[in-house]
Write a protein that holds these residues in place. Structure first.
Motif, PDB file in Angstrom:
ATOM      1  N   ASN A  73      32.927   0.889  50.429  1.00  0.00           N
ATOM      2  CA  ASN A  73      33.291  -0.417  50.987  1.00  0.00           C
ATOM      3  C   ASN A  73      32.438  -1.498  50.355  1.00  0.00           C
ATOM      4  O   ASN A  73      31.229  -1.335  50.245  1.00  0.00           O
ATOM      5  CB  ASN A  73      33.011  -0.476  52.501  1.00  0.00           C
ATOM      6  CG  ASN A  73      33.951   0.401  53.275  1.00  0.00           C
ATOM      7  OD1 ASN A  73      35.083   0.636  52.871  1.00  0.00           O
ATOM      8  ND2 ASN A  73      33.470   0.906  54.398  1.00  0.00           N
ATOM      9  N   PHE A 426      24.899  -3.509  45.675  1.00  0.00           N
ATOM     10  CA  PHE A 426      24.526  -3.844  47.050  1.00  0.00           C
ATOM     11  C   PHE A 426      23.010  -3.914  47.243  1.00  0.00           C
ATOM     12  O   PHE A 426      22.548  -4.464  48.226  1.00  0.00           O
ATOM     13  CB  PHE A 426      25.066  -2.781  48.022  1.00  0.00           C
ATOM     14  CG  PHE A 426      26.554  -2.560  47.964  1.00  0.00           C
ATOM     15  CD1 PHE A 426      27.419  -3.582  47.611  1.00  0.00           C
ATOM     16  CD2 PHE A 426      27.096  -1.319  48.277  1.00  0.00           C
ATOM     17  CE1 PHE A 426      28.799  -3.377  47.568  1.00  0.00           C
ATOM     18  CE2 PHE A 426      28.468  -1.105  48.234  1.00  0.00           C
ATOM     19  CZ  PHE A 426      29.317  -2.131  47.876  1.00  0.00           C
ATOM     20  N   GLU A 427      22.261  -3.318  46.345  1.00  0.00           N
ATOM     21  CA  GLU A 427      20.834  -3.151  46.645  1.00  0.00           C
ATOM     22  C   GLU A 427      19.885  -3.828  45.661  1.00  0.00           C
ATOM     23  O   GLU A 427      18.733  -4.059  45.997  1.00  0.00           O
ATOM     24  CB  GLU A 427      20.499  -1.652  46.747  1.00  0.00           C
ATOM     25  CG  GLU A 427      21.251  -0.989  47.901  1.00  0.00           C
ATOM     26  CD  GLU A 427      20.602   0.287  48.405  1.00  0.00           C
ATOM     27  OE1 GLU A 427      19.779   0.867  47.689  1.00  0.00           O
ATOM     28  OE2 GLU A 427      20.927   0.697  49.531  1.00  0.00           O
ATOM     29  N   LEU A 483      14.552  -2.505  53.872  1.00  0.00           N
ATOM     30  CA  LEU A 483      14.921  -1.113  53.590  1.00  0.00           C
ATOM     31  C   LEU A 483      16.068  -1.051  52.579  1.00  0.00           C
ATOM     32  O   LEU A 483      16.915  -1.942  52.529  1.00  0.00           O
ATOM     33  CB  LEU A 483      15.347  -0.425  54.895  1.00  0.00           C
ATOM     34  CG  LEU A 483      14.338  -0.506  56.043  1.00  0.00           C
ATOM     35  CD1 LEU A 483      14.856   0.243  57.269  1.00  0.00           C
ATOM     36  CD2 LEU A 483      12.980   0.038  55.624  1.00  0.00           C
TER      37      LEU A 483
ATOM     38  N   TRP B 590      31.505  -0.999  57.258  1.00  0.00           N
ATOM     39  CA  TRP B 590      30.258  -1.481  56.649  1.00  0.00           C
ATOM     40  C   TRP B 590      30.144  -1.111  55.175  1.00  0.00           C
ATOM     41  O   TRP B 590      30.596  -0.046  54.756  1.00  0.00           O
ATOM     42  CB  TRP B 590      29.056  -0.878  57.374  1.00  0.00           C
ATOM     43  CG  TRP B 590      28.765  -1.493  58.711  1.00  0.00           C
ATOM     44  CD1 TRP B 590      29.516  -2.442  59.359  1.00  0.00           C
ATOM     45  CD2 TRP B 590      27.657  -1.202  59.567  1.00  0.00           C
ATOM     46  NE1 TRP B 590      28.935  -2.750  60.560  1.00  0.00           N
ATOM     47  CE2 TRP B 590      27.790  -2.008  60.725  1.00  0.00           C
ATOM     48  CE3 TRP B 590      26.571  -0.337  59.469  1.00  0.00           C
ATOM     49  CZ2 TRP B 590      26.868  -1.975  61.758  1.00  0.00           C
ATOM     50  CZ3 TRP B 590      25.654  -0.309  60.505  1.00  0.00           C
ATOM     51  CH2 TRP B 590      25.797  -1.129  61.636  1.00  0.00           C
ATOM     52  N   SER B 591      29.484  -1.993  54.446  1.00  0.00           N
ATOM     53  CA  SER B 591      29.176  -1.652  53.052  1.00  0.00           C
ATOM     54  C   SER B 591      28.094  -0.562  53.050  1.00  0.00           C
ATOM     55  O   SER B 591      27.381  -0.373  54.034  1.00  0.00           O
ATOM     56  CB  SER B 591      28.718  -2.884  52.282  1.00  0.00           C
ATOM     57  OG  SER B 591      27.507  -3.374  52.806  1.00  0.00           O
ATOM     58  N   TRP B 592      28.007   0.126  51.928  1.00  0.00           N
ATOM     59  CA  TRP B 592      27.178   1.332  51.885  1.00  0.00           C
ATOM     60  C   TRP B 592      25.711   1.048  52.154  1.00  0.00           C
ATOM     61  O   TRP B 592      25.022   1.819  52.839  1.00  0.00           O
ATOM     62  CB  TRP B 592      27.377   2.030  50.537  1.00  0.00           C
ATOM     63  CG  TRP B 592      26.852   3.429  50.518  1.00  0.00           C
ATOM     64  CD1 TRP B 592      25.846   3.921  49.757  1.00  0.00           C
ATOM     65  CD2 TRP B 592      27.318   4.528  51.324  1.00  0.00           C
ATOM     66  NE1 TRP B 592      25.648   5.254  50.028  1.00  0.00           N
ATOM     67  CE2 TRP B 592      26.544   5.651  50.989  1.00  0.00           C
ATOM     68  CE3 TRP B 592      28.306   4.664  52.293  1.00  0.00           C
ATOM     69  CZ2 TRP B 592      26.719   6.895  51.580  1.00  0.00           C
ATOM     70  CZ3 TRP B 592      28.484   5.905  52.882  1.00  0.00           C
ATOM     71  CH2 TRP B 592      27.700   7.000  52.531  1.00  0.00           C
ATOM     72  N   ASP B 593      25.191  -0.064  51.635  1.00  0.00           N
ATOM     73  CA  ASP B 593      23.773  -0.394  51.845  1.00  0.00           C
ATOM     74  C   ASP B 593      23.464  -0.575  53.323  1.00  0.00           C
ATOM     75  O   ASP B 593      22.400  -0.201  53.802  1.00  0.00           O
ATOM     76  CB  ASP B 593      23.409  -1.659  51.071  1.00  0.00           C
ATOM     77  CG  ASP B 593      24.256  -2.847  51.483  1.00  0.00           C
ATOM     78  OD1 ASP B 593      25.493  -2.681  51.620  1.00  0.00           O
ATOM     79  OD2 ASP B 593      23.713  -3.953  51.690  1.00  0.00           O
ATOM     80  N   ARG B 594      24.420  -1.143  54.037  1.00  0.00           N
ATOM     81  CA  ARG B 594      24.203  -1.400  55.456  1.00  0.00           C
ATOM     82  C   ARG B 594      24.171  -0.085  56.234  1.00  0.00           C
ATOM     83  O   ARG B 594      23.362   0.099  57.144  1.00  0.00           O
ATOM     84  CB  ARG B 594      25.344  -2.289  55.941  1.00  0.00           C
ATOM     85  CG  ARG B 594      25.041  -2.973  57.243  1.00  0.00           C
ATOM     86  CD  ARG B 594      26.111  -3.995  57.562  1.00  0.00           C
ATOM     87  NE  ARG B 594      25.853  -4.571  58.856  1.00  0.00           N
ATOM     88  CZ  ARG B 594      26.724  -5.298  59.534  1.00  0.00           C
ATOM     89  NH1 ARG B 594      27.912  -5.563  59.003  1.00  0.00           N
ATOM     90  NH2 ARG B 594      26.422  -5.789  60.709  1.00  0.00           N
ATOM     91  N   LEU B 596      23.260   2.722  54.939  1.00  0.00           N
ATOM     92  CA  LEU B 596      22.045   3.441  54.551  1.00  0.00           C
ATOM     93  C   LEU B 596      20.808   2.933  55.294  1.00  0.00           C
ATOM     94  O   LEU B 596      19.934   3.720  55.636  1.00  0.00           O
ATOM     95  CB  LEU B 596      21.809   3.323  53.044  1.00  0.00           C
ATOM     96  CG  LEU B 596      22.792   4.053  52.132  1.00  0.00           C
ATOM     97  CD1 LEU B 596      22.436   3.790  50.672  1.00  0.00           C
ATOM     98  CD2 LEU B 596      22.808   5.553  52.398  1.00  0.00           C
ATOM     99  N   ARG B 597      20.723   1.620  55.506  1.00  0.00           N
ATOM    100  CA  ARG B 597      19.497   1.145  56.145  1.00  0.00           C
ATOM    101  C   ARG B 597      19.590   1.193  57.668  1.00  0.00           C
ATOM    102  O   ARG B 597      18.609   0.936  58.358  1.00  0.00           O
ATOM    103  CB  ARG B 597      19.100  -0.235  55.623  1.00  0.00           C
ATOM    104  CG  ARG B 597      20.008  -1.381  55.956  1.00  0.00           C
ATOM    105  CD  ARG B 597      19.468  -2.684  55.335  1.00  0.00           C
ATOM    106  NE  ARG B 597      20.350  -3.798  55.580  1.00  0.00           N
ATOM    107  CZ  ARG B 597      21.372  -4.153  54.800  1.00  0.00           C
ATOM    108  NH1 ARG B 597      21.627  -3.474  53.704  1.00  0.00           N
ATOM    109  NH2 ARG B 597      22.130  -5.183  55.102  1.00  0.00           N
TER     110      ARG B 597
END
Lengths: 768, 768
Positions: A73, A426-427, A483, B590-594, B596-597
């Protein structure tokens, strides 16, 4: 690496001898561009050997459908790809009905290429024996005009050496081109019209989806022994091509010459319905000037560029060639006149990496353009980001952010994200920091505050909002933590509390708060407008401050250094020196997990923070961190050596600084990474410039004053450069033992040299 | 979720009413299989509406070229993809020359499907009015024979209701099929030969690259009002298809019937040059039995399967239907006779996910097969991994491991990795632990130690070597750490010291060491052979021991729990209950970073360790960890609810256990995740079985004795199941208040019930 390939020369890039395996590399190295368009050094005549054909128009791109293994996503559905444009340089050459093709002719000798950087042209000459036994001599020269930036010109000469010959030139336009880099082999161009009008040919075409309308055009003039001749051109066209045949019986040792004028007009600059007329106008002008007059103009244009941007190095011709190549390529790529354009990582020399704008622009390129051009150029680069603010806000919304938080894309052409690796897209969010830093850096260098109330503050607010939302409060640490990020060292992904990212986030918030205060006091009407538009409240600002005041920074007491990220000390800390050489470069030898859990650093990360915020730290702190991190740094990014070179110079480690400098300045010329055939590393070239100006010469802005701390590698006799500081041009000449300063114009300027304030008067050499 | 779609029924899956939007979902839900092949419930007659056509042959796959956005070293170039095989079920039906097609006929009524799980067949009936005004009634029944597992049979009946009609059946074979899931739209099948021989048709085809040779075949018998008729078949063939036309004038209310026999023979079981002969033999046998006799046999075969594997639930027909659906699908997918096969996550019901074998097999499926089949079935599943040991060693070598370290692939068909996300492929390495654990679990349950010296120990050594090399010593923590992993909770990537992974790594090393000792003492010749083959030394073993003795485990003193990974407490610890419902499921919102954290857990991670190593921890420790982690668990993996259901039952939280149970047992029937059209979640179905047997009934093996701690959800009157424990079949019937035990055969058995040892005698019901 191939150190013997390009011959050392102060002003030219020279290659001798024909080697089919080098064709693609040379196509990159000898690329030409004029900011509006550019092209790889493809041969004009047919070539059936391995080649990477590329001709690019600034700002013309294609939204290629994203290709991934596993969708996440938030990935962009499409992203902008650098687009190979219709070919206008092609000239098929037949000698007694045999096609000239260096890949299949009997022999090639005296093959030579020259990219003349001083005057801005590309030449090639060779002798060839065809299968039919005819020997010919070929000389070509071409350039893309800086003055008429829609036009390029080719001077192509054939001389039969061992007999008379029937020679046919077939200059053509070809819109049936493909892209080297494409996800789905889509068609990118929709050809609308092919028209021919006596000597002129035009192809109107638009890009699919983005609908950029272009017209590619050509016209030729013919000569025998430099005497113009009028021959009927025999026009032909197909659905996507236009060509003319110019056939001529040529005597042995006579020279048959074609001057081909061609190029592109685009609807960014013209009405899309009148592109043929615009093309005709450009052609008429160029043809009437003629090749020689245009070449003269070209030399003058480049002379002006070199006047402020040249760096000379005495006593080291390879270093001299390297730095000029870098400066030349930067100027071929971007000239700072159009806020819709930017500096692509490969410029006009290749297609790798979609999009055109990385954080490289702000972190590496802006200092070069600020110092070597009018300050409006850097401002134009800042405006590029201001114009994309809405898209950056949309981008952040896709990732769940609200209230006008802005996340600038990792890579972009038009403000939309062009990258699709979650750990980057994204990071790798520190990019947002570089965009804010560039605003600070611009003001620091130019003292032009007007940009901030007019445009910059809105960007700073969007960025501060992003950081404020991106952190969270750790009940465990009683601090704000960040994070799941990727720092500048992309050999770490999804780490917690990357020091650089946390540091620049804190700084961004503080800088936004500081400028909100300043604008409120000094630019009240802008303040009111911005407050209304962005709707910030005092409560919001104090919540930002709470974050910047309570940001967590990983630190090791034992080593007395900030840690690159949480857990860095758990790694197996074997230095690069102690790593078996067979394992290098690790990005080619190791699987990704192994790279990630290793301590190895791709490019300056913690040290990038020490570079950008040098004045926040003592030299001793820098030294401690440099000694801790550099030994783990593999410098596998082209952006790595320059920062380390600057810091090594500051730490008086000139040998190390020089080693780093060599690595950055001839990265492409010596093809360190065996990939130059994909294109040049344009943005890191600005880093090379920084290595000399900020590194060796130690240039900084200190409290509104330009400051120098000159040093010189022992291998050099001297080096010199100019910088434009606040509309005064200062020339610096560093010699072994002493440095000379000069200022152009009629105003004196005060500068700091090794901490001492010196006054430089016009037309008088100052020694320090 | 769609709770009204499938009608509750104890033994059948029933759908009433025709809804074109449900066709693809029903094609999944009504899938049939016999372990050797399987197919989605596609219509026999032509259907031009949205459909996902799929027929699959066990062990026949295609190495599809990997597609990624950004390549990482170590990714597989190709990976095995489940492959749609030639269609043999097709029967085009014409009524007075109009093609029967439910998508375009005037009306459809009385549409009904039944998947009869008790007897193993799929039926469909409907009435339709064609555009030509003819009304017909259609009844079909088909099954894939368990007895003759290369053959399937279709009984297709048409009755014209409002007039006489000319009816044409055109049964066909079609090898011009495509795959729903393909990276590059490659052709997967190479058709070698289409032959027809009176009533029989054959298509020989081989898969590209893998060169699996197959022969697809068919033959039909025709009936009017159940009386067989002999009509000439009018054979036709093309390059990739074979068909026969059976035309018949049928009176109003007469029934015209075709029995189509078809299927596949493959070169895994036959000489590839004699496949037509093998097909002919299979066909001749099936046709001579006839549909009715084969159906009788089918009922008997399923009755045998249900005899040991059925679970009955009284008082809750939806729960009853759910558990039977799960048991039925597991048996349709895998019957344990062939060590080259395994249990694909979608079985024969879809193509999503390349490969067929995940750690699901070891972690979830083996307990089901051990308890409901002969113990040779579980051993066959273990042998599958033993046979792939060399590939697992190669796979580890690609990632830089040496000395026989083995990393089993995340997903595989033939031992080679089939996945390409670095965070999974390279980092979700805990899968190695499950493979070792299955060996332990098999021995614990069956007491068959012979597998370990014969095969298992080599696997254990390869796995122990991997863990030993994968950790590194942290000078900071003075412990061995494991950096950069993805645990079972895939909502965390590239974390350090995932507790579950570290724990199972330590256990694997200890278990390998323990078995090396045992084999040395009790199986000396195997010991010598293995030592020679694997070359381990005492020094190496003591180095392993150093790792297992000094492994680091993240722990929170404050919460008195092990931490899922380093840094878990830095997260914003908002429970799922307090998360806005609009944000769920987070993997879609949610996007992946969200993700993950966030603290959210996709499936049991730390708790997976507490499940597998239950006897290492007290119930109080389990409770503390359950209370800490479950509130952050979103259960967005189909493998999540079952483990939590088992643990909730153990903690006497029967309401919660029941809620989890419902979620796992009817996941597909109620289409919780709106994706059932892609296929069923086969491997998690074994988890549902575990929820009842290990969860509610509390079955464990405790010191060589089967132990129960029966509980029952208050919604149920009773439930019962059988397990085969060391070749004795025990029947357990749990009622509200009491439990009954029975043993089949003539030997008594001692079991533990709530900790008390009880003797169960043959043919006598024991109450406890």
């Amino acid at each position: 690496m191939n150190q013997d390939y390009i011959q050392p020369n102060a002003w030219s890039i020279l290659e001798e001898g024909f080697n089919a395996e080098r064709v693609k590399s040379s196509e990159s190295l000898f690329s030409i561009g004029n900011g509006a368009m550019g092209q790889r050094a493809n041969f004009e005549e047919k070539y059936t050997g391995p080649t990477f054909q590329g001709s690019y128009i600034a700002g013309v791109y294609y939204p290629d459908k994203t290709r991934v293994g596993w969708w996440k996503n938030g990935y962009p559905e499409y992203f902008a790809k650098v687009l190979n444009a219709p070919n206008w340089i092609g000239i098929n050459v037949k000698i007694n009905d045999e096609e000239l093709d260096l890949h299949i002719c009997k022999s090639v000798s005296k093959f030579k290429r020259e990219l003349n950087m001083q005057e801005g042209w590309l030449a090639r000459s060779f002798e060839a024996e065809l299968q039919n036994g005819i020997k010919i001599k070929v000389d070509t020269k071409r350039f893309l005009s800086l003055e008429l930036d829609e036009v390029g010109v080719i001077n192509y000469n054939v001389t039969p050496l061992n007999s008379d010959a029937k020679i046919t030139y077939t200059p053509y336009l070809d819109a049936s081109i493909t892209n080297e880099d494409t996800n789905w082999d889509d068609q990118f161009w929709d050809v609308l019209n092919v028209t021919q009008n006596n000597q002129q040919s035009f192809i109107e075409a638009k890009t699919m989806k983005t609908e950029f309308h272009t017209c590619t055009f050509m016209q030729s003039r013919l000569f025998i022994n430099q005497e113009e001749i009028l021959i009927d051109c025999d026009n032909e066209k197909t659905e996507k091509t236009a060509l003319c045949n110019y056939q001529q019986q040529v005597k042995k040792n006579e020279t048959y010459t074609i001057h081909k004028f061609g190029g592109y007009v685009v609807d960014r600059n013209h009405d899309k319905n009148a592109l043929v007329a615009a093309a005709k106008e450009a052609l008429d002008k160029a043809v009437s000037f003629g090749f020689d007059a245009m070449l003269e103009t070209q030399k003058n244009s480049w002379a002006q560029i070199w006047h402020t941007s040249d760096i000379t190095i005495e006593g080291d011709v390879k270093a001299q060639q390297g730095i000029r190549f870098n400066i030349f390529q930067l100027n071929q790529t971007y000239l700072g006149t159009d806020a819709s354009l930017n500096i692509g990582p490969k410029g006009f020399t290749g297609e790798k990496y979609g999009g055109s704008t990385y954080w490289d622009t702000e972190a590496y390129c802006i200092p070069f353009y600020m110092a070597t051009k009018d300050q409006s150029v850097a401002r134009t680069l800042l405006e590029y980001r201001y114009n994309h603010l809405d898209k950056a806000i949309e981008n952040a919304e896709k990732l769940g952010f609200t209230n006008g938080a802005a996340l600038y894309p990792m890579v972009t052409m038009n403000g939309e994200e062009c990258h699709n690796e979650w750990e980057i897209t994204f990071e790798e969010i520190h990019r947002n920091g570089a965009i804010a830093f560039a605003i600070y850096n611009y003001f620091r260098y130019t003292n032009d505050y007007s940009y901030i109330p007019e445009k910059g503050l809105e960007v700073l607010i969007g960025i501060a909002r992003f950081w404020h939302q991106r952190v969270n409060f750790s009940m465990d640490k009683r601090k704000f933590v960040m994070l799941g990020v990727t720092g500048p060292n992309e050999y770490e992904n999804n780490v917690n509390n990357n020091w650089y990212t946390n540091y620049i986030a804190k700084w961004c918030i503080e800088y936004a708060l500081e400028n909100i205060e300043t604008v409120k006091i000094d630019h009240i009407s802008d303040y009111i407008r911005i407050k209304e538009k962005t709707n910030f409240t005092d409560e919001e600002l104090s919540s930002w401050k709470n974050v910047s005041d309570n940001m967590y920074f990983p630190h090791s007491e034992k080593h007395n250094v900030f840690l690159q990220q949480d857990g860095f000390l758990d790694k197996e800390l074997i230095t690069v020196e102690d790593l078996d050489k067979s394992q290098r470069p690790i990005n080619q030898k190791w699987s990704w997990d192994r790279i990630l859990r290793s301590p190895y650093i791709k490019q300056a990360d913690t040290l990038q923070g020490f570079y950008m915020f040098e004045d926040h730290f003592s030299t001793e702190e820098l030294e401690r961190h440099f000694d801790f991190y550099e030994p783990f740094t593999v410098h596998e990014s082209s952006l790595s050596p320059c920062v380390h070179s600057i810091q090594a110079a500051k730490l008086d480690r000139m040998d190390q600084a020089y080693t780093f400098y060599l690595r950055t300045s001839r990265l492409d010329l010596d093809d360190y990474n065996h990939e130059v055939e994909e294109g040049l590393h344009i943005t890191s070239m600005a880093g090379t410039w920084m290595s000399i100006v900020e590194g060796f010469a130690g240039m900084r802005v200190v409290e509104n004053t330009l400051s120098f701390a000159p040093k010189i590698p022992k291998q050099w006799k001297s080096f010199s450069f100019k910088v434009n500081f606040r509309n005064q041009v200062i020339k610096v000449n560093v010699q072994q033992g002493e440095t000379y300063f000069e200022v152009e114009g009629n105003q004196e300027i005060k500068i700091l040299v090794n901490g001492d304030l010196k006054t430089i008067s016009p037309n008088s050499l100052k020694t320090a």
